[in-house]
Design a protein around this motif. Sequence first.
Motif, PDB file in Angstrom:
ATOM      1  N   UNK A 152       0.773  -1.239   0.000  1.00 38.94           N
ATOM      2  CA  UNK A 152       0.000   0.000   0.000  1.00 38.94           C
ATOM      3  C   UNK A 152       0.802   1.286   0.000  1.00 38.94           C
ATOM      4  N   UNK A 153       2.129   1.188  -0.073  1.00 37.18           N
ATOM      5  CA  UNK A 153       2.963   2.392  -0.118  1.00 37.18           C
ATOM      6  C   UNK A 153       2.908   3.014  -1.514  1.00 37.18           C
ATOM      7  N   UNK A 154       3.270   4.283  -1.573  1.00 37.89           N
ATOM      8  CA  UNK A 154       3.329   5.033  -2.835  1.00 37.89           C
ATOM      9  C   UNK A 154       4.802   5.328  -3.134  1.00 37.89           C
ATOM     10  N   UNK A 155       5.224   5.105  -4.382  1.00 40.35           N
ATOM     11  CA  UNK A 155       6.609   5.379  -4.762  1.00 40.35           C
ATOM     12  C   UNK A 155       6.828   6.890  -4.794  1.00 40.35           C
ATOM     13  N   UNK A 156       7.824   7.345  -4.059  1.00 37.26           N
ATOM     14  CA  UNK A 156       8.205   8.764  -4.057  1.00 37.26           C
ATOM     15  C   UNK A 156       9.336   9.005  -5.055  1.00 37.26           C
ATOM     16  N   UNK A 157      10.262   8.056  -5.139  1.00 39.11           N
ATOM     17  CA  UNK A 157      11.312   8.108  -6.155  1.00 39.11           C
ATOM     18  C   UNK A 157      11.705   6.680  -6.503  1.00 39.11           C
ATOM     19  N   UNK A 158      11.847   6.452  -7.788  1.00 28.86           N
ATOM     20  CA  UNK A 158      12.228   5.125  -8.273  1.00 28.86           C
ATOM     21  C   UNK A 158      13.617   4.762  -7.751  1.00 28.86           C
ATOM     22  N   UNK A 159      13.927   3.475  -7.719  1.00 28.13           N
ATOM     23  CA  UNK A 159      15.245   3.033  -7.296  1.00 28.13           C
ATOM     24  C   UNK A 159      16.273   3.550  -8.298  1.00 28.13           C
ATOM     25  N   UNK A 160      17.266   4.250  -7.775  1.00 26.82           N
ATOM     26  CA  UNK A 160      18.331   4.791  -8.621  1.00 26.82           C
ATOM     27  C   UNK A 160      19.604   4.884  -7.794  1.00 26.82           C
ATOM     28  N   UNK A 161      20.698   5.223  -8.456  1.00 29.15           N
ATOM     29  CA  UNK A 161      21.963   5.362  -7.752  1.00 29.15           C
ATOM     30  C   UNK A 161      22.069   6.778  -7.203  1.00 29.15           C
ATOM     31  N   UNK A 162      22.305   6.863  -5.896  1.00 28.53           N
ATOM     32  CA  UNK A 162      22.527   8.144  -5.243  1.00 28.53           C
ATOM     33  C   UNK A 162      23.718   7.988  -4.323  1.00 28.53           C
ATOM     34  N   UNK A 163      24.687   8.882  -4.451  1.00 30.36           N
ATOM     35  CA  UNK A 163      25.887   8.854  -3.621  1.00 30.36           C
ATOM     36  C   UNK A 163      26.555   7.486  -3.642  1.00 30.36           C
ATOM     37  N   UNK A 164      26.584   6.854  -4.816  1.00 27.27           N
ATOM     38  CA  UNK A 164      27.273   5.575  -4.960  1.00 27.27           C
ATOM     39  C   UNK A 164      26.534   4.370  -4.425  1.00 27.27           C
ATOM     40  N   UNK A 165      25.245   4.508  -4.099  1.00 26.83           N
ATOM     41  CA  UNK A 165      24.470   3.403  -3.557  1.00 26.83           C
ATOM     42  C   UNK A 165      23.076   3.420  -4.164  1.00 26.83           C
TER      43      UNK A 165
END
Length: 147
Positions: free
Chosen positions: A107-120
């Motif tokens: 039931x959660x809503x995606x706020x930001x897709x999985x992506x690389x941020x700060x090397x992770x």
Amino acid sequence: MAEVALLGFKPQLVVPGMKAEAAVQFYKAAFGAEEIGRVAHPKRKAEQECPLILSAELKIGSSLILVSDCFDAAGEDSAAAAGGGGIAFRLEAEDVDAAVKKAVAAGAEVMSEVSEEEGSLLGKVKDPFGVVWAIAAVGKKSPEPEA
């Protein structure tokens, strides 16, 4: 003045609208939380099908969190706390994509897709109660591009 030894940190989510029970069930479904204890309001316990929750202690991975209903001194629903209250939590996962998908399925809503941020790898979801959860890779960095 004597030094004070702090032994730990246990965040607490105060859920408006008397929805702590729904929040507990969401965290179980979305993040595999295990409920390890619960304290209900003594005066409302017998009167309610779903008693007022003073605190439900949940274990997510190796961390603990408390979830409670938002209420005033009389045990009545209090509008003092807005949904989520600007709180965000960070969860670490071995498989970020799978963790985000599980939260969304619950039931959660995606706020930001999985992506690389700060090397992770990092993805963000907002739960049905307005709390933002950042889900990040556990101590793993994305592979460095070859030169």
